[in-house]
Design a protein around this motif. Structure first.
Motif, PDB file in Angstrom:
ATOM      1  N   TYR A   1      76.628  25.346  57.386  1.00  0.00           N
ATOM      2  CA  TYR A   1      76.323  25.092  55.828  1.00  0.00           C
ATOM      3  C   TYR A   1      75.232  25.854  55.517  1.00  0.00           C
ATOM      4  CZ  TYR A   1      79.744  21.558  57.004  1.00  0.00           C
ATOM      5  OH  TYR A   1      81.112  20.842  57.516  1.00  0.00           O
ATOM      6  N   GLY A   2      74.431  26.191  56.269  1.00  0.00           N
ATOM      7  CA  GLY A   2      72.954  26.836  55.833  1.00  0.00           C
ATOM      8  C   GLY A   2      72.045  25.946  55.131  1.00  0.00           C
ATOM      9  N   ILE A   3      72.153  24.775  55.401  1.00  0.00           N
ATOM     10  CA  ILE A   3      71.536  23.642  55.034  1.00  0.00           C
ATOM     11  C   ILE A   3      70.709  22.689  55.939  1.00  0.00           C
ATOM     12  CG2 ILE A   3      71.503  21.685  53.450  1.00  0.00           C
ATOM     13  CD1 ILE A   3      74.087  22.621  52.235  1.00  0.00           C
ATOM     14  N   SER A   4      69.910  22.136  55.973  1.00  0.00           N
ATOM     15  CA  SER A   4      69.045  21.621  57.106  1.00  0.00           C
ATOM     16  C   SER A   4      69.551  19.976  57.085  1.00  0.00           C
ATOM     17  CB  SER A   4      67.677  21.691  57.111  1.00  0.00           C
ATOM     18  OG  SER A   4      66.849  20.734  58.067  1.00  0.00           O
ATOM     19  N   ASN A   5      69.960  19.479  58.142  1.00  0.00           N
ATOM     20  CA  ASN A   5      70.489  18.067  58.109  1.00  0.00           C
ATOM     21  C   ASN A   5      69.081  17.045  58.242  1.00  0.00           C
ATOM     22  OD1 ASN A   5      70.118  18.845  61.173  1.00  0.00           O
ATOM     23  ND2 ASN A   5      70.789  16.677  61.180  1.00  0.00           N
ATOM     24  N   GLN A   6      67.942  17.613  58.647  1.00  0.00           N
ATOM     25  CA  GLN A   6      66.594  17.188  58.624  1.00  0.00           C
ATOM     26  C   GLN A   6      66.139  16.730  57.164  1.00  0.00           C
ATOM     27  OE1 GLN A   6      64.903  19.497  61.842  1.00  0.00           O
ATOM     28  NE2 GLN A   6      64.460  17.364  62.656  1.00  0.00           N
TER      29      GLN A   6
END
Length: 454
Positions: free
Chosen positions: A45-50
């Motif tokens: 997704y190109g999104i951090s899950n942190q």
């Protein structure tokens, strides 16, 4: 985790009849903890899950005016108010990203990802195999170890939900020549609440692949990490581009975010009158009459503590765009009458009898398709009976094939009686439950205890 709250309030007595109360509340959220990183999630997704709630804050101004009306109005007080409120801390919603980051839980099926052969499944369902087959356990463990499981994550641009609340209140104590109509305490309240930045839950793995015969979008799961797939994630609610047959598959990755646009609203009108009657030297009757009218519209109510349940426990026409509509928890109208007779049958010991009667209008509910197979047919990974119903134009509707055993006459009779619109996908809250009544009776008696009444 820490929540720091700061308050500032002052009161200005403008004159003997008017008072202004104004204040400000500021909440700031902070934490040093982050969910464990899921590199597969970032690659998809190109999104951090942190993402945590560190750095979130909300400003909540509030102001109120209290005014005692001139004596010509009798004993009457008017209150006006406006305030911004953020509610309780959304701890449980943020916690999902920590617990289900994609490496804590693994999932496998014998005929699917585990790829078990027949010998490993011998005896299943007969009682001779008390444990889960090793092939399934191994596949599930490997999925967790490789952080390849379903992940929950929070939007890096998440904003705390707020409510803008406007209120008008009027309190009046009656005074008439008639004893019965005097000394009633009457309260009128009108409240309008507008919801901002309300929560929403999405499955990021979904992309639109077409439309159902009734026009609603259909979806499929996409995993750009699958061999031969070069799909690109376009953003939440936007799906993927460059999707090919090699891309279909993946996990239900639930994304905690805000609902775009209008978040809903609540309007409440309530009227209550109460009076304490003297009905004897030692007896009183406390009588309360009340009526409330309420309209409440909301998108995703977020009533569960798990992200997956919040995603699927909401009705929708388009599963990627939750509609704002009638709240399931709304009671449109409510009538109440309550009376408490208090006396002393035995001197010095109070006896009370209370009767409480309530008559309320049923909640608005939605007409939906059964969960399966319809959910799978349109790509709804929620798998619940939550997809709003399409009502055919009639028995000859070209969009619908009726089962020969289906009672079309009974169905259309039911649909017409309940005001469902033919040839349309029904709106949220189109049906309504029946009115209901409650009557509660209570008897209370004081008794002596070691020589004293309690």
């Amino acid at each position: 985790r820490d929540i720091s709250s700061f308050f500032l309030q002052d009161t200005w007595d403008i004159n003997d009849r008017m008072q202004l109360i104004f204040g400000l509340r500021y909440d700031e959220y902070s934490t040093n903890d982050l969910p464990l990183e899921n590199p597969n999630y970032v690659a998809r997704y190109g999104i951090s899950n942190q993402v945590s709630w560190d750095g979130l804050d909300v400003m909540q101004p509030r102001i109120g005016l209290n005014y005692t009306l001139p004596d010509s109005w009798g004993d009457t007080r008017l209150s006006l108010g406006f305030g911004v409120f953020s509610g309780n801390a959304p701890t449980v919603w943020f916690s999902n990203a920590y617990q289900n980051f994609g490496g804590a839980l693994g999932r496998a099926t014998a005929t699917g990802s585990a790829g078990c052969d027949g010998s490993e499944l011998t005896g299943l369902g007969t009682g001779s195999s008390p444990t889960i087959p090793d092939c399934v356990l191994d596949a599930a463990q490997q999925q967790a170890l490789q952080t390849a499981g379903a992940a929950n994550a929070t939007d890096p641009n998440f904003d705390l939900p707020t409510v803008n609340r406007y209120s008008i209140s009027l309190e009046h104590n009656t005074s008439f020549e008639s004893d019965f109509w005097s000394d009633w305490n009457v309260n009128l309240d009108i409240i309008q609440a507008d919801l901002n930045d309300q929560v929403d839950f999405l499955d990021l793995s979904l992309t639109q692949v077409g439309n159902a015969p009734d026009g609603r979008p259909t979806y499929a799961q996409v995993d750009p990490l699958l061999p031969g797939c070069a799909a690109t994630f376009n953003g939440p609610r936007q799906g993927y581009s460059n999707v090919t047959a090699a891309c279909f598959g993946g996990n239900q990755d639930v994304f905690f975010t805000n609902l775009p646009g209008d978040g809903g609203s609540t309007f409440t009108f309530s009227l209550q009158a109460s009076k304490l009657f003297d009905v004897g030297e030692t007896s009183t009757l406390n009588l309360v009459l009340g009526y409330a009218y309420n309209e409440s519209e909301i998108g995703n109510p977020g009533t569960s503590f798990t992200a997956a349940e919040n995603y699927r426990a909401v009705v929708a026409e388009d599963i990627n765009q939750v509609p704002v509509g009638a709240s399931l928890r709304n009671t449109p109208q409510n009538f109440v009458i309550s009376g408490t007779l208090s006396t002393e049958i035995w001197s010095g010991y109070r006896t009370s009898v209370t009767a409480f009667f309530q008559r309320r209008e049923g909640a608005k509910i939605s007409a939906v398709f059964n969960g399966e197979p319809f959910a799978s047919d349109i790509g709804d990974t929620g798998g619940r009976a939550r997809n709003l119903l399409y009502v055919p134009t009639g028995p000859s509707d070209p969009l619908v094939n009726f089962d020969p055993a289906f009672d079309t006459d009974a169905f259309f009779d039911w649909a017409d009686k309940n005001g469902l619109k033919r040839g349309e996908i029904q709106s949220k809250g189109r049906l309504q439950e029946s009115w209901s009544s409650d009557l509660d009776l209570r008897f209370q008696q004081e008794i002596p205890f070691f020589g004293r009444a309690t």
